[in-house]
Design a protein around this motif. Structure first.
Motif, short mmCIF file in Angstrom:
data_model
loop_
_atom_site.label_atom_id
_atom_site.label_comp_id
_atom_site.label_asym_id
_atom_site.label_seq_id
_atom_site.Cartn_x
_atom_site.Cartn_y
_atom_site.Cartn_z
N GLY A 41 0.87 -1.16 0.00
CA GLY A 41 0.00 0.00 0.00
C GLY A 41 0.91 1.22 0.00
N ILE B 136 -1.39 6.91 -1.73
CA ILE B 136 -2.52 6.31 -2.45
C ILE B 136 -3.39 5.57 -1.42
N GLY C 63 -6.06 3.68 0.75
CA GLY C 63 -7.17 2.80 0.44
C GLY C 63 -6.95 1.83 -0.70
N ARG C 64 -5.80 1.91 -1.36
CA ARG C 64 -5.50 0.97 -2.46
C ARG C 64 -4.39 0.05 -2.03
N GLY D 134 -2.45 -3.96 -3.15
CA GLY D 134 -2.33 -5.01 -4.16
C GLY D 134 -0.99 -5.70 -4.07
N ILE E 94 1.31 1.12 -7.81
CA ILE E 94 0.17 0.76 -8.66
C ILE E 94 0.59 0.51 -10.11
N LEU F 122 1.18 -3.42 -10.14
CA LEU F 122 0.21 -4.30 -9.51
C LEU F 122 0.01 -5.59 -10.30
N GLU G 123 -5.04 -6.31 -7.63
CA GLU G 123 -5.53 -5.30 -6.69
C GLU G 123 -6.42 -5.99 -5.66
N PRO H 275 -9.22 -5.17 -2.80
CA PRO H 275 -10.09 -4.14 -2.21
C PRO H 275 -9.80 -3.96 -0.72
N ALA H 276 -9.83 -2.73 -0.26
CA ALA H 276 -9.50 -2.43 1.14
C ALA H 276 -10.34 -3.25 2.11
#
Length: 163
Positions: free
Chosen positions: A87, A91, A93-94, A96, A141, A144, A147, A149-150
């Motif tokens: 993470g 950025i 909340g994203r 992967g 990112i 990646l 991904e 999701p949080a």
């Protein structure tokens, strides 16, 4: 001094940071500001572009008390590979998976201006690579694989705890 974190898609995150020309008191202060900002945001690493400073400077601390102040860091050797979750404070909340070298040797100058070479493994190697990428204008990112999701991150981490 704590700085606000520069958030993606701000242009400054995509610029290659400028090398440091001289060791100054202001540079040492920048290292301390980076560290304080990183701590305030619960990070393990922070690069100067993430607080709006276009310099090849970063801090990393994955274990309390084991702080690395990196001035003009470069990776001089890398071995193996590892895929793990990342993470980024820029950025939020994203998350992967990203493939990185499992072992890296990094050459940099420390806060006293001494040249240092460190070989890092695993999570520390990943943190070094992530921060050095920031100094080169690259973001996690961009690399990646998957991904996550949080709201599924904790579930993913539990499912892959033995990987």
């Amino acid at each position: 001094m704590r700085y606000p974190i520069v958030l993606y898609p701000a242009d400054g995150l995509r610029k290659k940071a400028q090398p440091v020309e001289f060791m100054t008191d202001a540079l040492v202060e920048l290292l301390d500001d980076l560290y304080e900002t990183m701590q305030a945001h619960d990070g393990i690493g922070l690069a100067a572009p993430q607080i709006g400073k276009n310099l090849r400077v970063a801090v990393v601390e994955i274990d309390e008390g084991d702080r690395f102040d990196l001035i003009d860091p470069i990776i001089i050797e890398q071995k193996g590979e590892d895929i793990d979750v990342e993470g980024c404070l820029s950025i939020p909340g994203r998350f992967g998976t990203v493939k990185r070298a499992d072992e890296v040797t990094v050459r940099y100058f420390d806060r006293e201006g001494d040249e240092v070479e460190v070989t890092a493994y695993g999570y520390l190697a990943r943190a070094f690579q992530h921060e050095i990428d920031h100094l080169d204008g690259k973001l996690f990112i961009d690399q990646l694989i998957e991904e996550i999701p949080a709201d599924k991150l904790e579930e993913y981490m539990e499912a892959h705890a033995d990987d």
